[in-house]
Design a protein around this motif. Structure first.
Motif, short mmCIF file in Angstrom:
data_model
loop_
_atom_site.label_atom_id
_atom_site.label_comp_id
_atom_site.label_asym_id
_atom_site.label_seq_id
_atom_site.Cartn_x
_atom_site.Cartn_y
_atom_site.Cartn_z
N MET A 1 0.85 -1.19 0.00
CA MET A 1 0.00 0.00 0.00
C MET A 1 0.89 1.24 0.00
O MET A 1 1.96 1.25 0.61
CB MET A 1 -0.92 -0.01 1.23
CG MET A 1 -1.86 1.17 1.33
SD MET A 1 -3.00 0.99 2.73
CE MET A 1 -3.85 2.57 2.61
N GLN A 2 0.43 2.30 -0.65
CA GLN A 2 1.18 3.54 -0.67
C GLN A 2 0.65 4.48 0.41
O GLN A 2 -0.56 4.57 0.65
CB GLN A 2 1.07 4.22 -2.03
CG GLN A 2 2.00 5.42 -2.18
CD GLN A 2 1.84 6.11 -3.52
OE1 GLN A 2 0.72 6.42 -3.93
NE2 GLN A 2 2.95 6.37 -4.21
N ILE A 3 1.57 5.19 1.08
CA ILE A 3 1.17 6.12 2.13
C ILE A 3 2.16 7.27 2.19
O ILE A 3 3.36 7.11 1.94
CB ILE A 3 1.09 5.42 3.51
CG1 ILE A 3 0.57 6.38 4.59
CG2 ILE A 3 2.45 4.82 3.90
CD1 ILE A 3 0.26 5.71 5.92
N GLY A 4 1.66 8.46 2.51
CA GLY A 4 2.51 9.61 2.76
C GLY A 4 2.69 9.79 4.26
O GLY A 4 1.71 9.72 5.01
N MET A 5 3.92 9.99 4.71
CA MET A 5 4.20 10.18 6.13
C MET A 5 4.76 11.58 6.33
O MET A 5 5.79 11.93 5.78
CB MET A 5 5.20 9.14 6.62
CG MET A 5 5.56 9.23 8.10
SD MET A 5 4.19 8.77 9.20
CE MET A 5 4.15 6.99 8.95
N ARG A 18 9.49 0.96 9.48
CA ARG A 18 8.79 -0.30 9.71
C ARG A 18 7.82 -0.60 8.56
O ARG A 18 7.68 -1.75 8.14
CB ARG A 18 8.04 -0.25 11.05
CG ARG A 18 7.35 -1.58 11.43
CD ARG A 18 6.77 -1.51 12.83
NE ARG A 18 6.00 -2.71 13.15
CZ ARG A 18 6.51 -3.81 13.70
NH1 ARG A 18 7.80 -3.87 14.00
NH2 ARG A 18 5.74 -4.87 13.96
N LEU A 19 7.17 0.44 8.05
CA LEU A 19 6.26 0.25 6.93
C LEU A 19 7.01 -0.17 5.67
O LEU A 19 6.55 -1.05 4.92
CB LEU A 19 5.46 1.53 6.67
CG LEU A 19 4.42 1.89 7.73
CD1 LEU A 19 3.83 3.28 7.46
CD2 LEU A 19 3.30 0.85 7.76
N ARG A 20 8.14 0.43 5.44
CA ARG A 20 8.95 0.05 4.26
C ARG A 20 9.40 -1.41 4.37
O ARG A 20 9.36 -2.16 3.40
CB ARG A 20 10.15 0.98 4.12
CG ARG A 20 9.79 2.40 3.67
CD ARG A 20 11.05 3.20 3.32
NE ARG A 20 10.69 4.51 2.79
CZ ARG A 20 10.80 5.66 3.46
NH1 ARG A 20 11.27 5.64 4.71
NH2 ARG A 20 10.45 6.80 2.91
N ARG A 21 9.83 -1.79 5.57
CA ARG A 21 10.25 -3.18 5.77
C ARG A 21 9.07 -4.13 5.56
O ARG A 21 9.27 -5.30 5.21
CB ARG A 21 10.82 -3.36 7.18
CG ARG A 21 12.13 -2.64 7.41
CD ARG A 21 12.63 -2.85 8.83
NE ARG A 21 13.85 -2.09 9.11
CZ ARG A 21 14.48 -2.10 10.29
NH1 ARG A 21 14.01 -2.85 11.28
NH2 ARG A 21 15.57 -1.38 10.46
N GLY A 22 7.86 -3.63 5.78
CA GLY A 22 6.66 -4.44 5.60
C GLY A 22 6.16 -4.44 4.16
O GLY A 22 5.09 -5.02 3.89
N GLY A 23 6.88 -3.81 3.26
CA GLY A 23 6.53 -3.86 1.85
C GLY A 23 5.70 -2.70 1.35
O GLY A 23 5.26 -2.71 0.19
N HIS A 24 5.47 -1.69 2.17
CA HIS A 24 4.66 -0.56 1.75
C HIS A 24 5.52 0.49 1.04
O HIS A 24 6.72 0.61 1.29
CB HIS A 24 3.95 0.07 2.95
CG HIS A 24 2.99 -0.85 3.63
ND1 HIS A 24 1.74 -1.13 3.14
CD2 HIS A 24 3.12 -1.58 4.78
CE1 HIS A 24 1.12 -1.97 3.95
NE2 HIS A 24 1.94 -2.27 4.95
N GLU A 141 -1.96 -3.00 10.35
CA GLU A 141 -1.51 -4.38 10.55
C GLU A 141 0.01 -4.48 10.54
O GLU A 141 0.60 -5.28 11.26
CB GLU A 141 -2.08 -5.28 9.45
CG GLU A 141 -3.58 -5.52 9.56
CD GLU A 141 -3.96 -6.43 10.72
OE1 GLU A 141 -3.04 -7.00 11.35
OE2 GLU A 141 -5.16 -6.57 11.01
N THR A 142 0.65 -3.65 9.74
CA THR A 142 2.11 -3.67 9.68
C THR A 142 2.75 -2.96 10.87
O THR A 142 3.78 -3.40 11.39
CB THR A 142 2.60 -3.01 8.37
OG1 THR A 142 2.05 -3.72 7.26
CG2 THR A 142 4.12 -3.05 8.27
N LEU A 143 2.13 -1.89 11.33
CA LEU A 143 2.69 -1.12 12.43
C LEU A 143 2.51 -1.80 13.78
O LEU A 143 3.37 -1.69 14.65
CB LEU A 143 2.06 0.28 12.49
CG LEU A 143 2.48 1.26 11.39
CD1 LEU A 143 1.65 2.55 11.50
CD2 LEU A 143 3.97 1.58 11.46
N LYS A 144 1.42 -2.52 13.97
CA LYS A 144 1.12 -3.12 15.27
C LYS A 144 2.05 -4.28 15.57
O LYS A 144 2.67 -4.85 14.66
CB LYS A 144 -0.34 -3.58 15.32
CG LYS A 144 -0.61 -4.78 14.41
CD LYS A 144 -2.07 -5.20 14.48
CE LYS A 144 -2.41 -5.97 15.72
NZ LYS A 144 -1.71 -7.28 15.84
#
Length: 313
Positions: A1-5, A18-24, A141-144
């Motif tokens: 999934m794509q997200i702006g932080m 953590r999100l990048r490591r999770g494939g986002h 789900e990836t962050l938790k």
């Protein structure tokens, strides 16, 4: 999934990692160009595919308000803005109403995990419409942390930050209890190994916890905490917790006392205690300590022979 932080500090930066490591696919923006992927919020929004999800991780108050206002002008119908900072739940409701006018969804998310979140995951407490929360679930789900716990859709807009606010209030009370216990052990002539006593509680006791583990870790670094000054800030959530307790007529004696203890820590010379000392001297002749260079006043000091007032008839 794509997200702006938005906001790549200690928390935001680790969350993005953590999100990048999770494939986002994470596009990050920060005022510090050395850690930012884009040069502005406008460029951030332009880099994201619609419908967009933008997660704001900046300090509560004016910085969050300014960021939400600017993003509100840039985002479009169907996009979602997540406020993961420590905002006041009352502000969430205002932000949701303003963004809704442009068809932009809003989710408030209290985040706990600190600098350990990258490795262990973050506890997430969310508020907002179910449809908006569901759209962001791959991110949650990836962050938790792994397992069933660590995430809750607590309720409507504001519920996430309200739950996080109470969480931090409880944290105040727990930290204060550990602090007071440590001070008493340090003051004792009987206990010779204070650090060892805390460490022994980590297994088999009812107060074993991650917070206790961190306490022992701190004592490992500085056994008697000689390198620290007894000065503690508060993030604001402790104050909001106490205020919410007043609004709901719910007694919070432990959390309130812990908050006030932090206020007291910032006083080198307590004005209130000056009054207490003066009154003890006046009615009982108890010794008081003067300013630097002056002598103590004892029972023969002015005020010691003052007669008590007559009882009212």
């Amino acid at each position: 999934m794509q997200i702006g932080m938005v906001g790549l500090g200690k928390m935001g930066g680790n969350m993005a990692e953590r999100l990048r490591r999770g494939g986002h696919d994470v596009v990050g923006y920060d005022r510090d160009p050395s850690v930012s992927d884009v040069g502005s919020l406008k460029e951030l929004v332009e880099r994201l595919r619609a419908p967009r999800v933008v997660w704001v991780m900046v300090p509560a108050g004016a910085p969050t308000q300014q960021t939400v206002d600017e993003l509100g002008e840039l985002l479009a119908e169907g996009d979602i803005l997540v406020d993961g900072g420590n905002s006041h739940y009352v502000d969430d409701q205002k932000h949701a109403e303003e963004l809704a006018k442009r068809g932009v969804g809003f989710v408030d998310c209290g985040v706990s995990g600190g600098v350990w979140g990258l490795q262990n995951g973050y506890a997430l407490m969310c508020g907002g419409e179910k449809s908006n929360v569901d759209k962001v679930m791959p991110i949650f789900e990836t962050l938790k942390p792994e397992g069933e716990d660590g995430f809750v859709h607590a309720g409507e807009v504001g519920a996430g930050h309200f739950a996080k606010m109470v969480h931090n209030g409880i944290e105040y009370g727990m930290m204060q209890a550990f602090a007071e216990g440590w001070e008493l052990l340090e003051a004792s002539d009987v206990v010779k190994d204070v650090r060892g006593s805390f460490s022994s509680w980590r297994t088999g006791t009812v107060i074993r916890s991650w917070l206790l583990d961190l306490m022992v870790r701190a004592l490992d670094d500085d056994e008697h905490l000689d390198e620290l000054k007894g000065y503690a800030q508060d993030s604001g959530e402790g104050r909001w917790t106490v205020q919410a307790a007043v609004d709901h007529a719910v007694p919070l004696p432990v959390i309130t006392a812990a908050l006030y203890a932090r206020f007291a820590s910032r006083q080198d010379d307590s004005p209130a205690m000056k009054v207490v000392a003066a009154l003890r001297n006046q009615f009982g002749g108890h010794a008081v300590t003067g300013t630097a260079g002056s002598d103590e006043k004892g029972a023969d000091s002015p005020g010691a022979d003052v007669k008590p007032p007559k009882e009212a008839s």
